[in-house]
Design a protein around this motif. Structure first.
Motif, short mmCIF file in Angstrom:
data_model
loop_
_atom_site.label_atom_id
_atom_site.label_comp_id
_atom_site.label_asym_id
_atom_site.label_seq_id
_atom_site.Cartn_x
_atom_site.Cartn_y
_atom_site.Cartn_z
N GLU A 12 0.82 -1.21 0.00
CA GLU A 12 0.00 0.00 0.00
C GLU A 12 0.86 1.27 0.00
O GLU A 12 1.70 1.48 0.88
N SER A 13 0.63 2.14 -1.00
CA SER A 13 1.45 3.34 -1.16
C SER A 13 1.13 4.41 -0.14
O SER A 13 1.95 5.31 0.09
N ALA A 14 -0.04 4.36 0.50
CA ALA A 14 -0.36 5.35 1.53
C ALA A 14 0.57 5.24 2.73
O ALA A 14 0.71 6.19 3.50
N TYR A 15 1.22 4.08 2.89
CA TYR A 15 2.12 3.87 4.02
C TYR A 15 3.56 4.22 3.69
O TYR A 15 4.42 4.24 4.58
N GLY A 16 3.87 4.45 2.39
CA GLY A 16 5.23 4.74 1.99
C GLY A 16 5.59 4.00 0.70
O GLY A 16 4.74 3.36 0.08
N THR A 17 6.84 4.10 0.31
CA THR A 17 7.30 3.48 -0.94
C THR A 17 7.68 2.02 -0.71
O THR A 17 7.84 1.57 0.42
N VAL A 18 7.86 1.31 -1.83
CA VAL A 18 8.29 -0.09 -1.75
C VAL A 18 9.65 -0.17 -1.06
O VAL A 18 9.88 -1.05 -0.22
N ASP A 19 10.55 0.73 -1.40
CA ASP A 19 11.87 0.69 -0.78
C ASP A 19 11.80 1.02 0.71
O ASP A 19 12.59 0.49 1.50
N GLU A 20 10.87 1.87 1.11
CA GLU A 20 10.70 2.14 2.55
C GLU A 20 10.17 0.91 3.27
O GLU A 20 10.55 0.64 4.42
N PHE A 21 9.32 0.14 2.59
CA PHE A 21 8.87 -1.10 3.19
C PHE A 21 10.04 -2.07 3.33
O PHE A 21 10.22 -2.71 4.37
N LYS A 22 10.84 -2.20 2.30
CA LYS A 22 12.00 -3.09 2.38
C LYS A 22 12.97 -2.63 3.47
O LYS A 22 13.57 -3.46 4.18
N ALA A 23 13.13 -1.33 3.61
CA ALA A 23 14.01 -0.81 4.66
C ALA A 23 13.50 -1.16 6.03
O ALA A 23 14.29 -1.41 6.96
#
Length: 594
Positions: free
Chosen positions: A170-181
């Protein structure tokens, strides 16, 4: 060891090293399909095997794209790795090799060590907000966080079970890379990450599959959330199995919690998914641990055995909830006749219901489960369902006697079942967790009306009083607020949780492999004594009284020896020496091996 991870999905958008991207979609109901890349004219795709369309085109990571049906309708990629907004917006090409992982040697923890913390990413400030709390989680002692579903949904606010693009965080929570981080940082703290996945339905808005792949659905069956998925169709099975592997290999999560397995309607699919997961791990990353957790109202013990999965133990929760609150409405009615006996069976054998008739449902529920180890079950006092599916999202702190709740927490954290906390309970948060969505128009009206009518029908609230799920304030009220955990009361609860988790880690976890029940004595309508022989030979004993009256007992068989793990209230052990188990008490000890 590699520092980038890309799982080769057989569909979706696969970025190539030469600056092109291969696009592939299963669309058996249409005779033609086009690809449109933002800024360019649509381009015809080539029909290939089994109803698929494919095209390789010059296209780099970050490009926006969509598929175009013969009638001109644009649809997102059902295997989109990222969305430029929600499910009605364009998909985004992601090159997973663009993220460089720092914790490449992480292999996850053994399951028996696990202490889970369930949370809603949005309510904790998105991927970066959760990441900022990792040091706190480590200090608390939890070593696994379980994230409510992340697949893309409509709007900015949702529990996640209305997702329609399960590959796109979900993009409302941040970017894909932020999720991976977030995952990377959790592993650096030696914290596992589990993701809740929904393989039993799609949400009511943004699901375009029926427009070009009607075989995805079984019109002869329905779930409470809409048309059932058609797991007779191999492409449907493949879609969700690939999704599971994608989360585990490309996103590097340590496990999956499968939502409402009973609503999937295909134990064969669930078992196949489990086999594929374990086979792929063995082939790709031998020695890496991956854990599966089920929510399954059917209490299917055999399925747990065949998949090596664990299950959320609703029976454990429901019996304890009735004992703590006295509530007997809805599904709590199933436990109202003798809640302490149900709790005793759940502690000794796993499930309280193992094939008995449920009068409320008019059917039998469950299978014999005593052959399973205690660690096949995840126990909890609260979770998103049990709090959020109340009309006002009230927590146990508002419903139960605090001394009785303290005793129940000790049982949860010291018994051999795997414990799970719900965000904020460790400091006795009073912040509600409400049901929230972000819909517009007729769908918003239907969700609001349906929820209010349901609670009014049950007599739990008047229709007007139930918060509107679509009101932004409903979501805002559900977010844990900064500073809530720094009061004297909060500090006292935090110390209780931390101390118990440390006791569990030090004294109980080493003996959990091979642990078995040694029986449960029911002492009265609110009290019991449970025993387990641990794998290292030690005997774990927990005496519990959730009632507000003392219980007269024979002091001899209930006198703590060996290592005392906890007592609440502070005079509980002294009272035991006089043959009294005081009110709201929990005493736990570990006797030396035979």
């Amino acid at each position: 060891m590699t520092s980038t991870f890309a799982f080769p999905l057989p569909f979706g958008a696969a970025a190539q090293a030469d600056g092109t991207t291969r696009f592939r979609i299963w669309a058996p109901d249409v005779s033609a399909m086009q690809l449109v890349i933002e800024g360019d004219a649509p381009v015809p795709m080539q029909a290939v095997d089994g109803g698929h369309f494919e095209l390789t085109a010059p296209c780099i990571a970050g490009s926006r794209y969509a598929f175009v049906l013969p009638n001109g309708q644009r649809v997102p990629d059902p295997a989109s790795r990222a969305q430029d907004g929600g499910p009605h917006d364009m998909s985004v090409v992601v090159d997973p090799r663009g993220y460089v992982w720092q914790t490449t040697g992480w292999r996850a923890r053994p399951w028996h060590e696990t202490v889970i913390y369930e949370l809603h990413v949005g309510a904790l400030g998105g991927y970066n907000g959760v990441r900022a709390r990792l040091a706190y989680f480590a200090q608390l002692g939890v070593n696994a966080i379980e994230l409510m579903p992340l697949g893309t949904f409509e709007g900015q606010r949702n529990w996640g079970y209305d997702g329609v693009l399960p590959f796109a965080p979900e993009s409302a929570y941040g970017t894909v890379d932020e999720f991976k981080a977030l995952i990377d940082a959790a592993h650096a703290e030696e914290i596992m990450v589990f993701v809740d996945v929904v393989y039993n339905h799609f949400g009511p808005s943004g699901n375009y599959l029926a427009a070009y792949a009607a075989r995805f659905f079984d019109d002869t069956k329905h779930t409470p959330w809409g048309p059932a998925l058609n797991f007779i169709e191999p492409s449907v099975c493949q879609y969700f199995i690939q999704n599971a592997l994608y989360w585990l290999f490309e996103m590097r999560v340590d496990g999956l919690r499968l939502d409402a397995v009973h609503a999937i309607g295909s134990d064969a699919f669930v078992q196949t998914l489990s086999t594929c997961v374990h086979d792929e791990i063995a082939a790709r990353e031998p020695g890496r641990r991956v854990h599966l957790i089920f929510e399954n109202e059917d209490n299917a013990a055999g399925l747990l055995a065949r998949t090596s999965a664990a299950q959320w133990n609703d029976d454990f929760h429901n019996a304890l909830h009735v004992l703590l609150t006295g509530e007997r409405d809805g599904y709590y009615a199933d436990f109202a006749d003798d809640p302490v006996a149900h709790l005793a069976r759940a502690l000794a054998e796993g499930f309280a219901f193992q094939g008995e008739q449920i009068e409320r449902l008019g059917k039998h529920r469950g299978e014999p489960s005593s052959f399973l180890p205690p660690t096949s079950f995840v126990g909890f006092l609260q979770n998103h369902d049990q709090v959020g599916n109340r009309p006002f999202g009230d927590r146990l702190t508002a419903l139960a006697d605090p001394d009785a709740l303290r005793a129940a927490v000790a049982l949860l954290l010291l018994c051999p079942q795997i414990p799970m906390l719900f965000m904020g309970e460790e400091w006795a948060s009073v912040t509600p967790f409400l049901f929230f969505t972000d819909y517009r128009g007729e769908l918003a009206d239907a969700v609001r009306k349906g929820r209010r009518e349901e609670f009014a029908r049950l007599g739990a609230a008047t229709e007007a009083a139930v918060p509107d799920p679509n009101d932004p304030e409903t979501f805002a009220k559900s977010c844990l607020w900064p500073g809530e955990d720094v009061s004297a009361t909060a500090n006292d609860w935090l110390a209780w949780y931390r101390g118990l988790i440390e006791m569990r880690r030090t004294w109980i976890v080493p003996g959990l492999p091979g642990a078995t029940s040694a029986g449960v004595d029911v002492l009265n309508a609110h009290a019991l004594c449970a025993r387990w022989r641990l794998g290292n030979g030690a005997l774990l004993v927990i005496l519990l009284n959730l009632g507000d009256q003392r219980v007269v007992i024979d002091a001899a068989p209930y006198s703590p020896t060996g290592v005392t793990l906890c007592q609440t209230p502070a005079h509980a052990i002294h009272d035991l020496s006089t043959g009294t188990l005081c009110a709201h008490a929990c005493v736990a000890w570990l006797e030396e091996p035979l």
